[in-house]
Design an enzyme around this catalytic site. Sequence first.
Site, PDB file in Angstrom:
ATOM      1  CG  ASP A  97      -2.115   0.869   1.128  1.00 23.51           C
ATOM      2  OD1 ASP A  97      -2.518   1.212   0.000  1.00 23.51           O
ATOM      3  OD2 ASP A  97      -2.683   1.222   2.183  1.00 23.51           O
ATOM      4  CG  HIS A 127      -5.499   3.500  -3.562  1.00 23.53           C
ATOM      5  ND1 HIS A 127      -4.141   3.655  -3.482  1.00 23.53           N
ATOM      6  CD2 HIS A 127      -5.880   2.897  -2.407  1.00 23.53           C
ATOM      7  CE1 HIS A 127      -3.716   3.187  -2.307  1.00 23.53           C
ATOM      8  NE2 HIS A 127      -4.751   2.717  -1.636  1.00 23.53           N
ATOM      9  CG  HIS A 182      -6.107  -1.958   0.643  1.00 23.64           C
ATOM     10  ND1 HIS A 182      -7.080  -1.314  -0.083  1.00 23.64           N
ATOM     11  CD2 HIS A 182      -5.122  -1.046   0.833  1.00 23.64           C
ATOM     12  CE1 HIS A 182      -6.695  -0.064  -0.319  1.00 23.64           C
ATOM     13  NE2 HIS A 182      -5.513   0.124   0.230  1.00 23.64           N
ATOM     14  CG  HIS A 218      -7.578  -1.581  -4.334  1.00 18.08           C
ATOM     15  ND1 HIS A 218      -8.681  -0.993  -3.742  1.00 18.08           N
ATOM     16  CD2 HIS A 218      -7.318  -2.686  -3.604  1.00 18.08           C
ATOM     17  CE1 HIS A 218      -9.044  -1.718  -2.702  1.00 18.08           C
ATOM     18  NE2 HIS A 218      -8.233  -2.753  -2.592  1.00 18.08           N
TER      19      HIS A 218
HETATM   20 ZN   LIG Z   1      -4.515   2.009   0.309  1.00 20.04          ZN
END
Ligand SMILES: [Zn+2]
Length: 368
Positions: free
Chosen positions: A174, A257, A274, A260
């Site tokens: 991340d 993101h 994540h 994602h």
């Molecule tokens: Zn994140």
Amino acid sequence: MKKSVKSITSPKRFIVGQHLLEDLSTYTSTYGNHAYVICDEFILDRAKKEAGNSFDEAGNQSEFVKFNYENTQEEIDKHTEGAKKAGANVIVGIGGGKTLDTAKATAYFSKLPVVIFPTIASTDAPCTALSVIYKGDGSFDRYLFLPSNPDVVLADSAILAAAPTRFFVAGIGDALATYFEARACYRKNGDNLVNLKPSLAGMGLANMCYETILEYGLQAKLAVDHGITTPAVENTIEATIYLSGVGAEAGGLAAAHAIHNGMTAVPSLHHAQHGEKVVFGLLTQLVLESAPQEEIEEVIYFIKEVGLPLTLKDLGLDEFREEEWRSVAEAACAEGDTMGNMPHPVTPDDVYQAIIAANALAEYYHDE
Ligand SMILES: [Zn+2]
């Protein structure tokens, strides 16, 4: 007017080190003498004993309450009511991201300060002014944007290093995207996570985040494999919990993101963390940006070095279905998602093709 308004927002205090749990009262007593502690079940007994002692010794009061697995409005209401009944004047959350989000929301509805104590370092959740609320069936309900970041974030390196390596490394994943997303958003003069413009400070922290994980990520991962903490682990925690969270909030997110978010609709990727999916989103972003080969290789070698999944197959994808990935690309470009922070206009077809190119790169370097 808004064009020139930039921001940096952050918790009032960020503390990193060992033995913070047994000193919890030291960090809450600035804010109140009666703590309502929402705690994950796995650490509840230990927290009651270690942190409970610190409250007793300081002559402060405390209530320890188990978190009930999901951050629903019902759960938040239950704790808001519980804190009021107890007469608490400071809220504490000890646990994973959902527990921390419940504590943040409870503090917000109770109009009380909040102290955040993460037990895994897998996401940016601890430092941000955001609580993600779910429905009872586990599906997404809404984002609760909070007027301020947590008052204190306590990162106990011994506890974070004792969690499974996979969570620690997902946090590195991340954090790996933070710099590249902030850079894109800064070039675009897009909106950061508090809907203002990226500040130099945000850009600086995002940059430091990337440099820190490149320098210490591997050492830290190897230490965490053995459940131990070293200065490299603490530096990496500073990057994954503080620099990444604050850097993203002030610097803004972009394609990584957004992709994602699109990928959350692919059933065979549901077991991916994540941060693991964000890494694939980052590779796709680098393709969209036509980033220099050198930069792509630096990122890919680092992904391999710390043991993050590289290809879609590594992420658990069973089979590549065009239809499924067309809708991932479509969702990544949805109005209001952070794809709009890319410096150049990006269409769903651009994203679909970049996904295939990113996976081809990942396959190429996989066994190199
Ligand atoms: Zn994140």
